[in-house]
Design an enzyme around this catalytic site. Structure first.
Site, PDB file in Angstrom:
ATOM      1  N   LYS A 137      72.247  36.810  56.030  1.00 22.67           N
ATOM      2  CA  LYS A 137      73.045  35.582  56.068  1.00 22.67           C
ATOM      3  C   LYS A 137      74.007  35.623  54.894  1.00 22.67           C
ATOM      4  O   LYS A 137      73.588  35.696  53.741  1.00 22.67           O
ATOM      5  CB  LYS A 137      72.130  34.361  55.970  1.00 22.67           C
ATOM      6  CG  LYS A 137      72.901  33.053  55.875  1.00 22.67           C
ATOM      7  CD  LYS A 137      71.991  31.856  55.920  1.00 22.67           C
ATOM      8  CE  LYS A 137      72.769  30.578  55.734  1.00 22.67           C
ATOM      9  NZ  LYS A 137      71.900  29.394  55.758  1.00 22.67           N
ATOM     10  N   LYS A 179      74.356  36.488  60.408  1.00 23.49           N
ATOM     11  CA  LYS A 179      75.099  35.231  60.410  1.00 23.49           C
ATOM     12  C   LYS A 179      76.166  35.283  59.331  1.00 23.49           C
ATOM     13  O   LYS A 179      75.829  35.654  58.207  1.00 23.49           O
ATOM     14  CB  LYS A 179      74.117  34.105  60.131  1.00 23.49           C
ATOM     15  CG  LYS A 179      74.748  32.738  60.001  1.00 23.49           C
ATOM     16  CD  LYS A 179      73.695  31.740  59.688  1.00 23.49           C
ATOM     17  CE  LYS A 179      74.391  30.425  59.391  1.00 23.49           C
ATOM     18  NZ  LYS A 179      73.539  29.476  58.804  1.00 23.49           N
TER      19      LYS A 179
END
Ligand code: PBG
Length: 326
Positions: A197, A250
């Site tokens: 992320k 992400k």
């Protein structure tokens, strides 16, 4: 005559030919719908920076998840917006907290027909908006935060989550959550780790939706630095070794190279999060009449699947499901 007489265009001639040879398919089965539920409101509240997305009431959330189930969408991921926040993010593991209440209601409504995922983090619940416990120097304390994540995951499991999804990027979070879940008897609750992320500017609209913008500083000391690719594989490896059942990259579209390398490094299911600004940019341009929003949304999700993601968390889940049919 040139040899061989290869004519790739022969296979692009008709829709049926294109369908036959398509390498990547997007189906309703690949979609996860992110949903926001807010405590203490009586009507769904539109999120200005994400047209078409709302903060749900418990009742409207139930209706939405029922509709998604009827469309064949296999999973949703919940984010809670509590009425009150504090330094330790008490709402995250309060059995009566908004996400726990939502999970219990949804489990009663749809049972096992929809995979109920819960984002496991503190930022929506802390008054400072950081993803963990902040120490007296203003730093996020890694190990103090792990206990809070484990408690939140247990509360979510107790309320009916099938999958918990730690998104805070603390070191050791997957191991801490796995241990917490197992100790509480939730050995069958799976972990979807937000492993790679990035500290992205593409989360802006989400922070409106979840009301969780950091009140000071930023998330760069815990989320990954966008220039780094190899480090993503290290994060993925650590999370799998700690017990992650599925991993995630992400954001998605700006990180297709990461998705592709994670795909080739692991056989575990790989998810990708098509995040709030990836959604907002498409919708804003479509509202101006500059692009065909539905077509661009389909192209985005196709690209994310083509890069190697097995499933995609996207705010377009419902509209895509309506277009794709199940
Ligand atoms: C943290 C979390 C965030 C998102 C998902 N989980 C926000 C952040 O890290 O700042 C962003 C998702 C999106 O932009 O759609 N709990």
């Amino acid at each position: 005559m040139a040899f061989p007489d290869q004519r790739p265009r022969r296979l692009r001639r008709t829709p049926a030919l294109r369908r036959l040879v398509a390498q990547t398919r997007v189906s309703v089965d690949d979609l996860v719908a992110p949903l926001f539920v807010k405590e203490g409101i009586t009507e769904p509240d539109p999120v200005t920076s994400m047209p078409g997305v709302v903060q749900h009431t418990l009742a409207s959330l139930r209706t939405e998840v029922r509709a998604l189930a009827d469309l064949g969408v296999p999973a949703v991921i919940l984010f809670g917006v509590p009425a009150a926040k504090d330094g330790r993010g008490s709402g995250a593991d309060d059995p009566d907290g908004i996400v726990q209440r939502a999970l219990a209601e949804l489990r009663a409504e749809v049972g096992d027909d929809v995979v109920l995922m819960a984002d496991t983090c503190l930022d929506e619940y802390t008054d400072h908006g950081h993803c963990g416990i902040v120490d007296d120097r203003g730093q996020v304390d890694n190990d103090a935060t792990l206990e809070r994540y484990a408690a939140a995951a247990v509360a979510q499991a107790e309320a009916g989550a099938h999958v918990v999804a730690p998104s805070g990027m603390m070191d050791g979070q997957v191991a801490a959550i796995r241990e917490g879940l197992d100790d509480a008897g939730h050995t069958d609750v799976a972990i979807l780790a937000y492993s790679a992320k990035y500290a992205s500017a593409l989360y802006g609209p989400f922070r409106d939706a979840a009301e969780c913008a950091p009140q000071f500083g930023d998330r760069r000391s815990y989320q990954m630095d966008p220039p780094n690719a190899r480090e993503a594989l290290e994060e993925i490896g650590l999370d799998l070794a700690e017990g992650a059942d599925m991993v995630m990259v992400k954001p998605a579209l700006a990180y297709l190279d990461i998705i592709a390398s994670v795909r080739s490094a692991t056989d575990a299911p790989v998810g990708a999060y098509h995040v709030s600004a990836e959604y907002a940019m498409v919708v804003a341009a479509a509202q101006n009449g500059w692009i065909d929003g539905d077509a661009v949304a389909r192209e985005h999700v196709t690209a994310i699947r083509r890069a190697g993601a097995d499933f995609v968390l996207t705010y377009f889940a419902r509209t895509l499901a309506e277009q794709l049919g199940s």
